[in-house]
Scaffold this motif. Structure first.
Motif, PDB file in Angstrom:
ATOM      1  N   CYS A 161       0.806  -1.224   0.000  1.00 50.51           N
ATOM      2  CA  CYS A 161       0.000   0.000   0.000  1.00 50.51           C
ATOM      3  C   CYS A 161       0.840   1.276   0.000  1.00 50.51           C
ATOM      4  O   CYS A 161       0.508   2.247  -0.681  1.00 50.51           O
ATOM      5  CB  CYS A 161      -0.978   0.014   1.171  1.00 50.51           C
ATOM      6  N   GLU A 162       1.903   1.290   0.767  1.00 60.18           N
ATOM      7  CA  GLU A 162       2.689   2.517   0.944  1.00 60.18           C
ATOM      8  C   GLU A 162       3.139   3.141  -0.379  1.00 60.18           C
ATOM      9  O   GLU A 162       2.915   4.331  -0.604  1.00 60.18           O
ATOM     10  CB  GLU A 162       3.884   2.271   1.861  1.00 60.18           C
ATOM     11  N   PRO A 163       3.763   2.384  -1.279  1.00 60.92           N
ATOM     12  CA  PRO A 163       4.218   3.025  -2.522  1.00 60.92           C
ATOM     13  C   PRO A 163       3.073   3.418  -3.463  1.00 60.92           C
ATOM     14  O   PRO A 163       3.282   4.221  -4.372  1.00 60.92           O
ATOM     15  CB  PRO A 163       5.119   1.974  -3.164  1.00 60.92           C
ATOM     16  N   GLU A 164       1.879   2.897  -3.241  1.00 62.30           N
ATOM     17  CA  GLU A 164       0.742   3.227  -4.104  1.00 62.30           C
ATOM     18  C   GLU A 164       0.093   4.554  -3.748  1.00 62.30           C
ATOM     19  O   GLU A 164      -0.652   5.112  -4.541  1.00 62.30           O
ATOM     20  CB  GLU A 164      -0.317   2.121  -4.034  1.00 62.30           C
ATOM     21  N   CYS A 165       0.364   5.083  -2.562  1.00 62.44           N
ATOM     22  CA  CYS A 165      -0.289   6.310  -2.098  1.00 62.44           C
ATOM     23  C   CYS A 165       0.329   7.540  -2.755  1.00 62.44           C
ATOM     24  O   CYS A 165       1.486   7.857  -2.509  1.00 62.44           O
ATOM     25  CB  CYS A 165      -0.201   6.425  -0.574  1.00 62.44           C
ATOM     26  N   PRO A 166      -0.453   8.272  -3.557  1.00 63.49           N
ATOM     27  CA  PRO A 166       0.101   9.446  -4.237  1.00 63.49           C
ATOM     28  C   PRO A 166       0.319  10.637  -3.310  1.00 63.49           C
ATOM     29  O   PRO A 166       0.994  11.592  -3.692  1.00 63.49           O
ATOM     30  CB  PRO A 166      -0.966   9.766  -5.281  1.00 63.49           C
ATOM     31  N   ASN A 167      -0.234  10.593  -2.096  1.00 64.46           N
ATOM     32  CA  ASN A 167      -0.106  11.710  -1.152  1.00 64.46           C
ATOM     33  C   ASN A 167       0.871  11.427  -0.020  1.00 64.46           C
ATOM     34  O   ASN A 167       0.943  12.202   0.931  1.00 64.46           O
ATOM     35  CB  ASN A 167      -1.476  12.054  -0.559  1.00 64.46           C
ATOM     36  N   GLN A 168       1.592  10.336  -0.076  1.00 66.47           N
ATOM     37  CA  GLN A 168       2.518   9.928   0.984  1.00 66.47           C
ATOM     38  C   GLN A 168       1.818   9.935   2.346  1.00 66.47           C
ATOM     39  O   GLN A 168       2.385  10.346   3.352  1.00 66.47           O
ATOM     40  CB  GLN A 168       3.765  10.809   1.027  1.00 66.47           C
TER      41      GLN A 168
END
Length: 96
Positions: free
Chosen positions: A15-22
């Motif tokens: 999930c972490e790398p998929e989040c565009p908003n960090q």
């Protein structure tokens, strides 16, 4: 409607790398979502990317942070206005 990650999280790291908003980071025991950065991918995608990739379906809407689509869009716009130093940026790939 910021999202949250429940204790069912298996720390699979997808999930972490998929989040565009960090908005996703490792918490004390499992990943967590910063509700101040989560726009449910409004402004980026039609569906929350973390929910799409989660293999154990442990990312529901945070009942303590119910927001309308308009509020999520406003949050996205505010995040765009942040200085570049407050947003993590991946290094450019090496050429050569």
């Amino acid at each position: 409607m910021a999202l949250m990650i429940t204790a069912e999280c298996i720390n699979c790291d997808v999930c972490e790398p998929e989040c565009p908003n960090q908005a996703i980071s490792m918490g004390e025991q499992f990943y967590v979502i910063d509700p101040n950065r989560c726009t449910e991918c409004v402004g980026h995608f039609d569906e929350p990317q973390c929910v799409q990739v989660c293999p154990v379906e442990c990312i529901p809407i945070n009942p303590e942070r119910v927001e309308t689509r308009e509020q999520l869009q406003s949050k996205y716009t505010a995040l765009l206005a942040l200085p570049a130093s407050s947003v993590a940026v991946a290094p450019a790939p090496l050429v050569g």
